[in-house]
Design a protein around this motif. Structure first.
Motif, PDB file in Angstrom:
ATOM      1  N   VAL A   1       0.824  -1.212   0.000  1.00 17.35           N
ATOM      2  CA  VAL A   1       0.000   0.000   0.000  1.00 17.35           C
ATOM      3  C   VAL A   1       0.858   1.261   0.000  1.00 17.35           C
ATOM      4  CG1 VAL A   1      -1.742   1.320   1.287  1.00 17.35           C
ATOM      5  CG2 VAL A   1      -1.920  -1.177   1.144  1.00 17.35           C
ATOM      6  N   THR A   2       1.802   1.337   0.958  1.00 15.65           N
ATOM      7  CA  THR A   2       2.609   2.560   1.097  1.00 15.65           C
ATOM      8  C   THR A   2       3.787   2.605   0.139  1.00 15.65           C
ATOM      9  OG1 THR A   2       4.085   1.605   2.766  1.00 15.65           O
ATOM     10  CG2 THR A   2       2.023   2.651   3.556  1.00 15.65           C
ATOM     11  N   LYS A   3       4.143   1.451  -0.422  1.00 14.08           N
ATOM     12  CA  LYS A   3       5.306   1.308  -1.319  1.00 14.08           C
ATOM     13  C   LYS A   3       6.629   1.577  -0.594  1.00 14.08           C
ATOM     14  CE  LYS A   3       2.481   0.470  -4.652  1.00 14.08           C
ATOM     15  NZ  LYS A   3       1.956  -0.869  -4.672  1.00 14.08           N
ATOM     16  N   LYS A   4       6.568   1.647   0.708  1.00 16.66           N
ATOM     17  CA  LYS A   4       7.759   1.865   1.519  1.00 16.66           C
ATOM     18  C   LYS A   4       8.539   0.554   1.657  1.00 16.66           C
ATOM     19  CE  LYS A   4       9.134   3.264   6.150  1.00 16.66           C
ATOM     20  NZ  LYS A   4       8.693   3.608   7.503  1.00 16.66           N
ATOM     21  N   GLU A   5       9.882   0.649   1.626  1.00 17.76           N
ATOM     22  CA  GLU A   5      10.708  -0.535   1.855  1.00 17.76           C
ATOM     23  C   GLU A   5      10.628  -0.915   3.327  1.00 17.76           C
ATOM     24  OE1 GLU A   5      14.725  -0.457   0.474  1.00 17.76           O
ATOM     25  OE2 GLU A   5      14.157   0.330  -1.485  1.00 17.76           O
ATOM     26  N   MET A   6      10.296  -2.161   3.591  1.00 22.55           N
ATOM     27  CA  MET A   6      10.188  -2.672   4.955  1.00 22.55           C
ATOM     28  C   MET A   6      11.343  -3.657   5.161  1.00 22.55           C
ATOM     29  SD  MET A   6       7.370  -1.134   5.801  1.00 22.55           S
ATOM     30  CE  MET A   6       6.948  -1.878   7.354  1.00 22.55           C
ATOM     31  N   TYR A   7      11.976  -3.609   6.331  1.00 25.73           N
ATOM     32  CA  TYR A   7      13.117  -4.468   6.602  1.00 25.73           C
ATOM     33  C   TYR A   7      13.067  -4.889   8.061  1.00 25.73           C
ATOM     34  CZ  TYR A   7      17.961  -6.036   6.808  1.00 25.73           C
ATOM     35  OH  TYR A   7      19.098  -6.779   6.972  1.00 25.73           O
ATOM     36  N   PHE A   8      13.241  -6.187   8.303  1.00 29.23           N
ATOM     37  CA  PHE A   8      13.178  -6.725   9.649  1.00 29.23           C
ATOM     38  C   PHE A   8      14.344  -7.682   9.876  1.00 29.23           C
ATOM     39  CE2 PHE A   8       8.961  -5.911   8.016  1.00 29.23           C
ATOM     40  CZ  PHE A   8       8.391  -5.134   9.006  1.00 29.23           C
ATOM     41  N   GLU A   9      14.839  -7.725  11.096  1.00 25.55           N
ATOM     42  CA  GLU A   9      15.874  -8.678  11.504  1.00 25.55           C
ATOM     43  C   GLU A   9      15.394  -9.405  12.745  1.00 25.55           C
ATOM     44  OE1 GLU A   9      19.925  -7.528  11.950  1.00 25.55           O
ATOM     45  OE2 GLU A   9      19.900  -6.302  10.138  1.00 25.55           O
ATOM     46  N   SER A  10      15.790 -10.657  12.862  1.00 19.77           N
ATOM     47  CA  SER A  10      15.413 -11.463  14.018  1.00 19.77           C
ATOM     48  C   SER A  10      16.571 -12.402  14.348  1.00 19.77           C
ATOM     49  CB  SER A  10      14.153 -12.277  13.687  1.00 19.77           C
ATOM     50  OG  SER A  10      13.815 -13.113  14.759  1.00 19.77           O
ATOM     51  N   PRO A  11      16.995 -12.434  15.615  1.00 21.82           N
ATOM     52  CA  PRO A  11      18.095 -13.327  15.983  1.00 21.82           C
ATOM     53  C   PRO A  11      17.672 -14.797  15.896  1.00 21.82           C
ATOM     54  CG  PRO A  11      17.148 -12.338  17.943  1.00 21.82           C
ATOM     55  CD  PRO A  11      16.474 -11.690  16.762  1.00 21.82           C
ATOM     56  N   MET A  12      18.649 -15.664  15.862  1.00 25.05           N
ATOM     57  CA  MET A  12      18.397 -17.101  15.823  1.00 25.05           C
ATOM     58  C   MET A  12      17.612 -17.514  17.078  1.00 25.05           C
ATOM     59  SD  MET A  12      19.316 -19.940  13.983  1.00 25.05           S
ATOM     60  CE  MET A  12      20.943 -19.772  13.319  1.00 25.05           C
ATOM     61  N   PRO A  13      16.517 -18.247  16.928  1.00 22.15           N
ATOM     62  CA  PRO A  13      15.751 -18.702  18.088  1.00 22.15           C
ATOM     63  C   PRO A  13      16.571 -19.663  18.960  1.00 22.15           C
ATOM     64  CG  PRO A  13      14.494 -18.970  16.065  1.00 22.15           C
ATOM     65  CD  PRO A  13      15.901 -18.619  15.670  1.00 22.15           C
ATOM     66  N   ALA A  14      16.250 -19.688  20.230  1.00 19.16           N
ATOM     67  CA  ALA A  14      16.989 -20.505  21.196  1.00 19.16           C
ATOM     68  C   ALA A  14      16.991 -21.984  20.825  1.00 19.16           C
ATOM     69  CB  ALA A  14      16.418 -20.303  22.601  1.00 19.16           C
ATOM     70  N   ASP A  15      15.863 -22.506  20.334  1.00 19.86           N
ATOM     71  CA  ASP A  15      15.826 -23.937  19.998  1.00 19.86           C
ATOM     72  C   ASP A  15      16.761 -24.269  18.837  1.00 19.86           C
ATOM     73  OD1 ASP A  15      14.199 -22.718  18.055  1.00 19.86           O
ATOM     74  OD2 ASP A  15      12.561 -24.165  18.261  1.00 19.86           O
ATOM     75  N   MET A  16      16.889 -23.361  17.877  1.00 14.81           N
ATOM     76  CA  MET A  16      17.816 -23.598  16.764  1.00 14.81           C
ATOM     77  C   MET A  16      19.263 -23.469  17.228  1.00 14.81           C
ATOM     78  SD  MET A  16      15.936 -22.085  13.402  1.00 14.81           S
ATOM     79  CE  MET A  16      17.087 -22.859  12.278  1.00 14.81           C
ATOM     80  N   GLU A  17      19.533 -22.506  18.100  1.00 15.32           N
ATOM     81  CA  GLU A  17      20.884 -22.362  18.666  1.00 15.32           C
ATOM     82  C   GLU A  17      21.282 -23.648  19.396  1.00 15.32           C
ATOM     83  OE1 GLU A  17      23.215 -20.159  18.378  1.00 15.32           O
ATOM     84  OE2 GLU A  17      22.236 -18.303  17.770  1.00 15.32           O
ATOM     85  N   GLU A  18      20.357 -24.185  20.176  1.00 13.49           N
ATOM     86  CA  GLU A  18      20.634 -25.413  20.929  1.00 13.49           C
ATOM     87  C   GLU A  18      20.873 -26.592  19.985  1.00 13.49           C
ATOM     88  OE1 GLU A  18      21.399 -27.878  24.109  1.00 13.49           O
ATOM     89  OE2 GLU A  18      21.274 -25.695  24.055  1.00 13.49           O
TER      90      GLU A  18
END
Length: 115
Positions: free
Chosen positions: A86-103
């Protein structure tokens, strides 16, 4: 189109980074299934079945233990970006590795070190 790069190799498993040119539903999961490398513990695409090393009881038990630590498919979007429809704005998100995947990764590394 899915581009991937090997980050780390484990016994019968590989950690990869994927970059998508498109963003289709289940794209990474379907593409890796197609080339014979299902995502770890991905029930929908048969990644929850131990295919390699099945004659090695110690390894088989190890994988079952990791399935318990990571009771879902091993897929995580570290970064995600798109243009808002709708807004044509660039959206960007980051998320750290979840604890279960780290384990799970820690267990794979320890398994390799022990041989």
């Amino acid at each position: 189109v899915t581009h991937y790069k090997v980050l780390e190799r484990f016994k019968y498993m590989t950690w990869v980074e994927c970059k998508l040119e498109t963003g289709r539903t289940h794209q990474i999961r379907a593409h890796f299934k197609h080339i014979g490398h299902t995502l770890f513990n991905d029930e929908r695409y048969e990644g929850n079945v131990i295919l390699k090393g099945i004659n090695l009881p110690k390894y088989k038990q190890f994988v079952k233990n990791v399935f318990e630590v990571l009771p879902r498919h091993a897929l995580h979007a570290h970064t995600l970006g798109f243009i808002h429809p709708v807004t044509k704005k660039e959206m960007y998100f980051e998320s750290p590795m979840p604890a279960d995947m780290e384990e799970a990764m820690k267990k794979w590394r320890n398994y390799l070190e022990r041989g």
